[in-house]
Design a protein around this motif. Sequence first.
Motif, PDB file in Angstrom:
ATOM      1  N   GLU A 182       0.828  -1.213   0.000  1.00  0.00           N
ATOM      2  CA  GLU A 182       0.000   0.000   0.000  1.00  0.00           C
ATOM      3  C   GLU A 182       0.859   1.257   0.000  1.00  0.00           C
ATOM      4  O   GLU A 182       0.551   2.237  -0.685  1.00  0.00           O
ATOM      5  N   LYS A 183       1.941   1.245   0.784  1.00  0.00           N
ATOM      6  CA  LYS A 183       2.839   2.398   0.842  1.00  0.00           C
ATOM      7  C   LYS A 183       3.480   2.670  -0.517  1.00  0.00           C
ATOM      8  O   LYS A 183       3.569   3.820  -0.956  1.00  0.00           O
ATOM      9  N   ASN A 214       0.725   3.663  -3.230  1.00  0.00           N
ATOM     10  CA  ASN A 214       0.073   4.958  -2.974  1.00  0.00           C
ATOM     11  C   ASN A 214       1.058   6.096  -2.785  1.00  0.00           C
ATOM     12  O   ASN A 214       0.660   7.218  -2.454  1.00  0.00           O
ATOM     13  N   GLN A 253       0.588   9.392  -4.952  1.00  0.00           N
ATOM     14  CA  GLN A 253      -0.589  10.151  -4.508  1.00  0.00           C
ATOM     15  C   GLN A 253      -0.314  10.850  -3.178  1.00  0.00           C
ATOM     16  O   GLN A 253      -0.684  12.023  -2.992  1.00  0.00           O
ATOM     17  N   LYS A 254       0.329  10.142  -2.255  1.00  0.00           N
ATOM     18  CA  LYS A 254       0.621  10.716  -0.939  1.00  0.00           C
ATOM     19  C   LYS A 254       1.615  11.869  -1.056  1.00  0.00           C
ATOM     20  O   LYS A 254       1.470  12.898  -0.379  1.00  0.00           O
TER      21      LYS A 254
END
Length: 208
Positions: free
Chosen positions: A162-163, A166, A169-170
């Motif tokens: 997930e890190k 994403n 985007q983060k």
Amino acid sequence: RIMLSRANPKDLGIIRDGVKKSFEIRKNIEKKEVFINNFDLKTFHIAEDIHNYLDKSIIQDPPINLKDEIIIPKGFDKTLDETIETRNNSKNIIVLKQKKYSETLKINALKIKYNNFLGYFFEIPIKHKEKLFEQKKVEIISRQNTQNTFRFSTKELIEISEKILNADQKINEIQNNIFKKTIQFIQKNSPTIRIISKFVSEIDLSYS
């Protein structure tokens, strides 16, 4: 554009460099004992705060576009630095995790793979499936399998996946937030910036 919140990163770089230029001009004028209209000590200290903030929050040569560009210097925001590190070193992170789980589970054929449906997942030859479920060190989350392979995941791999997936985007979200706060900081200090701008313009005219 600043007051209308339509500024781009390059605009902030121009303001920072303009404030820095005013310091150099002020220093040269003071040596000649020339009166400096409105650019008193209080204004000078506020100008220093403006420059220091912009110098920490905007890279030296910022682009015009904010999207998909890194405009915040390293060290300004810890979460941003960690997210950029995760994105840039994703391959190495996966390699290290593969090595760790291969050694922990004692399955040399273990691989970490990726597809758009599952994200990152572990894959082993189907013959090692029984050995996998006999061990108690790692909690297994079964995934979609194939005829010849068994696929699974762990909580740690899901979090890492997930890190990594994403990260872009983060990064954009964090940078946008910092950029908006920087714009608000400039808007709040706009009276001082106007004085500095007028000061630089008057000096340029008097020496032109």
